[in-house]
Scaffold this motif. Structure first.
Motif, PDB file in Angstrom:
ATOM      1  N   HIS A 165      12.671  10.826  33.514  1.00 27.44           N
ATOM      2  CA  HIS A 165      14.065  10.540  33.877  1.00 27.44           C
ATOM      3  C   HIS A 165      14.863  10.100  32.654  1.00 27.44           C
ATOM      4  N   TRP A 166      14.320   9.199  31.863  1.00 30.19           N
ATOM      5  CA  TRP A 166      15.054   8.699  30.707  1.00 30.19           C
ATOM      6  C   TRP A 166      15.172   9.749  29.614  1.00 30.19           C
TER       7      TRP A 166
ATOM      8  N   GLN B 298      18.784  12.816  26.455  1.00 30.88           N
ATOM      9  CA  GLN B 298      19.014  14.084  25.772  1.00 30.88           C
ATOM     10  C   GLN B 298      20.224  14.843  26.297  1.00 30.88           C
ATOM     11  N   LEU B 299      20.560  14.678  27.556  1.00 37.07           N
ATOM     12  CA  LEU B 299      21.678  15.437  28.105  1.00 37.07           C
ATOM     13  C   LEU B 299      22.865  14.553  28.456  1.00 37.07           C
ATOM     14  N   HIS B 300      22.679  13.618  29.352  1.00 31.42           N
ATOM     15  CA  HIS B 300      23.812  12.837  29.849  1.00 31.42           C
ATOM     16  C   HIS B 300      24.460  11.976  28.771  1.00 31.42           C
ATOM     17  N   TRP B 301      23.658  11.345  27.942  1.00 33.51           N
ATOM     18  CA  TRP B 301      24.230  10.513  26.882  1.00 33.51           C
ATOM     19  C   TRP B 301      25.039  11.378  25.924  1.00 33.51           C
ATOM     20  N   THR B 302      24.506  12.548  25.590  1.00 37.86           N
ATOM     21  CA  THR B 302      25.214  13.453  24.688  1.00 37.86           C
ATOM     22  C   THR B 302      26.532  13.911  25.296  1.00 37.86           C
ATOM     23  N   LEU B 303      26.510  14.255  26.580  1.00 35.00           N
ATOM     24  CA  LEU B 303      27.744  14.680  27.235  1.00 35.00           C
ATOM     25  C   LEU B 303      28.760  13.544  27.271  1.00 35.00           C
TER      26      LEU B 303
END
Length: 79
Positions: free
Chosen positions: A6-7, A12-17
């Motif tokens: 999950h993390w 890798q995706l949500h934080w970057t977005l």
């Protein structure tokens, strides 16, 4: 293992977005606009990640804004 997975997705995706693409600051609220823009952001994220240059995504985005040749080069690495 489930928590770690999950993390990995979150980092890798949500934080970057959120950080690189400023998704949290998006003001689109009506109809299909938010979903359409989310799809475009994810597509751009995948294209930038596929490029072999060993630089951060933000750096690749900045370079694509400055150089039309690099911008078009990114599309040759689409999967």
């Amino acid at each position: 293992q489930v928590v770690r997975t999950h993390w990995t997705i979150e980092n890798q995706l949500h934080w970057t977005l959120d950080v690189v693409f400023d998704e949290d600051d998006a003001r689109t609220r009506k109809n299909n606009g938010p979903e359409n823009l989310a799809i475009i952001r994810r597509l751009a994220h995948n294209i930038l990640r596929a490029h072999p240059l060993d630089k951060p995504l933000a750096s690749k985005m900045r370079r694509a804004k400055w150089s039309k040749e690099f911008f078009f080069e990114l599309f040759t690495y689409m999967r």
